[in-house]
Design an enzyme around this catalytic site. Structure first.
Site, PDB file in Angstrom:
ATOM      1  N   GLY A  31       0.822  -1.217   0.000  1.00  8.32           N
ATOM      2  CA  GLY A  31       0.000   0.000   0.000  1.00  8.32           C
ATOM      3  C   GLY A  31       0.854   1.265   0.000  1.00  8.32           C
ATOM      4  N   GLY A  32       0.197   2.391   0.142  1.00 12.93           N
ATOM      5  CA  GLY A  32       0.867   3.697   0.046  1.00 12.93           C
ATOM      6  C   GLY A  32       1.939   3.886   1.102  1.00 12.93           C
ATOM      7  N   ILE A  33       1.548   3.810   2.372  1.00 19.01           N
ATOM      8  CA  ILE A  33       2.553   3.945   3.434  1.00 19.01           C
ATOM      9  C   ILE A  33       3.427   2.691   3.465  1.00 19.01           C
ATOM     10  CG2 ILE A  33       2.894   4.124   5.943  1.00 19.01           C
ATOM     11  CD1 ILE A  33       0.369   5.817   6.112  1.00 19.01           C
ATOM     12  N   ILE A 110      -7.859  -0.275   6.463  1.00 24.06           N
ATOM     13  CA  ILE A 110      -8.883   0.149   5.495  1.00 24.06           C
ATOM     14  C   ILE A 110      -9.753   1.232   6.137  1.00 24.06           C
ATOM     15  CG2 ILE A 110      -8.992  -2.083   4.309  1.00 24.06           C
ATOM     16  CD1 ILE A 110     -11.619  -2.633   5.925  1.00 24.06           C
ATOM     17  N   GLY A 168     -17.298  10.926  10.884  1.00 23.45           N
ATOM     18  CA  GLY A 168     -17.446   9.859   9.883  1.00 23.45           C
ATOM     19  C   GLY A 168     -16.537   8.667  10.107  1.00 23.45           C
ATOM     20  N   TYR A 172     -13.040   3.571  12.346  1.00 21.36           N
ATOM     21  CA  TYR A 172     -11.593   3.710  12.125  1.00 21.36           C
ATOM     22  C   TYR A 172     -10.899   4.294  13.367  1.00 21.36           C
ATOM     23  CZ  TYR A 172      -7.390   5.101   9.453  1.00 21.36           C
ATOM     24  OH  TYR A 172      -6.108   5.270   8.983  1.00 21.36           O
TER      25      TYR A 172
HETATM   26  N1  CAA Z   1     -18.014  18.187  10.216  1.00 24.23           N
HETATM   27  C1  CAA Z   1     -19.278  18.546  10.397  1.00 24.23           C
HETATM   28  N2  CAA Z   1     -20.264  18.205   9.574  1.00 24.23           N
HETATM   29  C2  CAA Z   1     -19.956  17.473   8.503  1.00 24.23           C
HETATM   30  C3  CAA Z   1     -18.642  17.055   8.258  1.00 24.23           C
HETATM   31  C4  CAA Z   1     -17.644  17.459   9.161  1.00 24.23           C
HETATM   32  N3  CAA Z   1     -16.355  17.112   9.003  1.00 24.23           N
HETATM   33  N4  CAA Z   1     -18.628  16.303   7.131  1.00 24.23           N
HETATM   34  C5  CAA Z   1     -19.898  16.270   6.692  1.00 24.23           C
HETATM   35  N5  CAA Z   1     -20.690  16.968   7.518  1.00 24.23           N
HETATM   36  C6  CAA Z   1     -22.130  17.163   7.426  1.00 24.23           C
HETATM   37  C7  CAA Z   1     -22.627  16.993   6.007  1.00 24.23           C
HETATM   38  O1  CAA Z   1     -22.465  18.218   5.318  1.00 24.23           O
HETATM   39  C8  CAA Z   1     -24.056  16.573   6.219  1.00 24.23           C
HETATM   40  O2  CAA Z   1     -24.828  17.687   6.513  1.00 24.23           O
HETATM   41  P1  CAA Z   1     -26.323  17.781   5.959  1.00 24.23           P
HETATM   42  O3  CAA Z   1     -27.045  16.586   6.551  1.00 24.23           O
HETATM   43  O4  CAA Z   1     -26.793  19.100   6.497  1.00 24.23           O
HETATM   44  O5  CAA Z   1     -26.212  17.727   4.474  1.00 24.23           O
HETATM   45  C9  CAA Z   1     -23.999  15.736   7.515  1.00 24.23           C
HETATM   46  O6  CAA Z   1     -22.770  16.149   8.156  1.00 24.23           O
HETATM   47  C10 CAA Z   1     -23.971  14.243   7.302  1.00 24.23           C
HETATM   48  O7  CAA Z   1     -23.130  13.985   6.239  1.00 24.23           O
HETATM   49  P2  CAA Z   1     -23.394  12.781   5.279  1.00 24.23           P
HETATM   50  O8  CAA Z   1     -24.848  12.468   5.224  1.00 24.23           O
HETATM   51  O9  CAA Z   1     -22.675  13.056   4.013  1.00 24.23           O
HETATM   52  O10 CAA Z   1     -22.717  11.622   6.109  1.00 24.23           O
HETATM   53  P3  CAA Z   1     -22.246  10.222   5.648  1.00 24.23           P
HETATM   54  O11 CAA Z   1     -22.633   9.225   6.674  1.00 24.23           O
HETATM   55  O12 CAA Z   1     -22.651   9.906   4.251  1.00 24.23           O
HETATM   56  O13 CAA Z   1     -20.665  10.322   5.695  1.00 24.23           O
HETATM   57  C11 CAA Z   1     -18.469  11.066   5.179  1.00 24.23           C
HETATM   58  C12 CAA Z   1     -19.952  11.412   5.167  1.00 24.23           C
HETATM   59  C13 CAA Z   1     -18.200   9.913   4.206  1.00 24.23           C
HETATM   60  C14 CAA Z   1     -18.000  10.656   6.548  1.00 24.23           C
HETATM   61  C15 CAA Z   1     -17.726  12.307   4.729  1.00 24.23           C
HETATM   62  O14 CAA Z   1     -17.991  13.334   5.680  1.00 24.23           O
HETATM   63  C16 CAA Z   1     -16.225  12.107   4.672  1.00 24.23           C
HETATM   64  O15 CAA Z   1     -15.699  11.483   3.763  1.00 24.23           O
HETATM   65  N6  CAA Z   1     -15.499  12.668   5.634  1.00 24.23           N
HETATM   66  C17 CAA Z   1     -14.046  12.533   5.697  1.00 24.23           C
HETATM   67  C18 CAA Z   1     -13.704  11.500   6.725  1.00 24.23           C
HETATM   68  C19 CAA Z   1     -12.204  11.398   6.819  1.00 24.23           C
HETATM   69  O16 CAA Z   1     -11.509  12.330   7.217  1.00 24.23           O
HETATM   70  N7  CAA Z   1     -11.656  10.240   6.482  1.00 24.23           N
HETATM   71  C20 CAA Z   1     -10.247  10.042   6.523  1.00 24.23           C
HETATM   72  C21 CAA Z   1      -9.874   9.002   5.497  1.00 24.23           C
HETATM   73  S1  CAA Z   1      -8.125   8.851   5.329  1.00 24.23           S
HETATM   74  C22 CAA Z   1      -7.646   8.124   6.748  1.00 24.23           C
HETATM   75  O17 CAA Z   1      -8.423   7.681   7.548  1.00 24.23           O
HETATM   76  C23 CAA Z   1      -6.170   8.023   6.975  1.00 24.23           C
HETATM   77  C24 CAA Z   1      -5.805   8.597   8.268  1.00 24.23           C
HETATM   78  O18 CAA Z   1      -5.360   7.858   9.142  1.00 24.23           O
HETATM   79  C25 CAA Z   1      -5.888  10.037   8.494  1.00 24.23           C
END
Ligand code: CAA
Length: 265
Positions: A31-33, A110, A168, A172
């Site tokens: 993977g990436g890391i 994941i 979200g 994780y």
């Molecule tokens: N803070 C506050 N509100 C947020 C938000 C946030 N960060 N992100 C979304 N919202 C809001 C949305 O705008 C939405 O508002 P409305 O209902 O008014 O439209 C509400 O919260 C709910 O959002 P969704 O219905 O879209 O929620 P969902 O269950 O479908 O999930 C999500 C959305 C997929 C979690 C999306 O917010 C997302 O991808 N967030 C990023 C999560 C993240 O940082 N992941 C890291 C991946 S990389 C990794 O993990 C490596 C590492 O170690 C760092």
């Protein structure tokens, strides 16, 4: 480095030095890391075994070819780290065909991001099994050899989001926080036997996992990073290699953050 040791478990209570060259296992190594970690460990003189998901055999072959073109001669072995049986098979294969393992990097992970109100049980369990149960599955199968030889370096890849939580990511963040408890508890158990256990907590790294975050959300995350950019995988890998070194034997139970200042604690 100590003189090369044989594959026989060492009964000598005084041994506390790395076998040379050290075999290093990196789960999620393609993977990436993981790829950057494999390179860094090889650069430090280790013989590196990267694991990949059994269904990604073709990808692993391409990865091996790409690495060979860079001058790296890695070994790649299949392992579903979410499965105890698969981890047993990995340990048996590595120790019988490559050699005694001195370094283990639990890197496989994941995401299944979803707010808790929408999260399916499958999304919860997949992340917990792959990101946390895996540490038990894999480490359990290498720890006895390390204890018998009185030498080991275990590095668990946690996450900034295991420290600060993330919208979200209840699944994780729970798994990555759990890895820190695992790290500290195991560190206490094995410290008297020459084995160190540490965690690296990366921030947002420029990998496919982070690229999969919808762009507007990713941009808003980058805006919160004091350093102002994503990490390069190499910036995580160099810390892993530092902890994996024989000379780092006085560091154990630690968590080293590499997050560009996103979370300071
Ligand atoms: N803070 C506050 N509100 C947020 C938000 C946030 N960060 N992100 C979304 N919202 C809001 C949305 O705008 C939405 O508002 P409305 O209902 O008014 O439209 C509400 O919260 C709910 O959002 P969704 O219905 O879209 O929620 P969902 O269950 O479908 O999930 C999500 C959305 C997929 C979690 C999306 O917010 C997302 O991808 N967030 C990023 C999560 C993240 O940082 N992941 C890291 C991946 S990389 C990794 O993990 C490596 C590492 O170690 C760092």
């Amino acid at each position: 480095m100590a003189a090369a040791m044989s594959w026989e478990p060492d009964e000598s209570a005084s041994r506390n030095a790395a076998p040379s060259p050290d075999v290093a296992v990196v789960t999620g190594g393609i993977g990436g890391i993981g790829t950057a970690v494999c390179r860094a460990l090889a650069d430090a003189g280790n013989r590196v075994v990267a694991t990949y998901l059994p269904q990604e055999a073709e990808l692993a072959q391409c990865w091996l070819g790409d690495r060979r073109a860079e001058g790296y001669h890695f070994i790649a072995l299949p392992c579903d780290v979410a499965s105890y049986e698969s981890s047993v098979a990995l340990a048996r294969t590595v120790e019988s065909t490559v050699g005694p393992v001195g370094v283990l990097v639990n890197c496989a992970g994941i995401t299944r991001d979803r707010t808790l109100a929408k999260m399916e049980p499958s999304q919860w369990f997949a992340v917990l099994r792959t990101n946390l149960d895996s540490a038990f599955n894999v480490t359990r199968n290498f720890i006895e050899g390390m204890l018998a030889r009185r030498y080991g370096r275990i590095i668990n890849i946690s996450s900034v989001n295991g420290l600060k939580g993330q919208f979200g990511q209840t699944n994780y963040s729970s798994a990555k926080a759990g890895l820190l408890g695992f790290t500290r508890s195991l560190a206490r158990e094995v410290a008297p036997h020459g084995v160190t256990v540490n965690a690296v907590a990366p921030g947002y790294v420029d990998t496919s996992m982070v690229k999969a975050i919808p762009e507007p959300i990713r941009e808003s995350i980058v805006e919160q990073i004091p350093v102002g950019r994503l990490a390069r995988p190499e910036e995580i890998a160099r810390v892993v290699a530092f902890l994996a070194a024989e000379a780092s034997g006085y560091i154990t139970g630690a968590t080293i953050s590499v997050n560009g200042g996103l979370f300071m604690a």
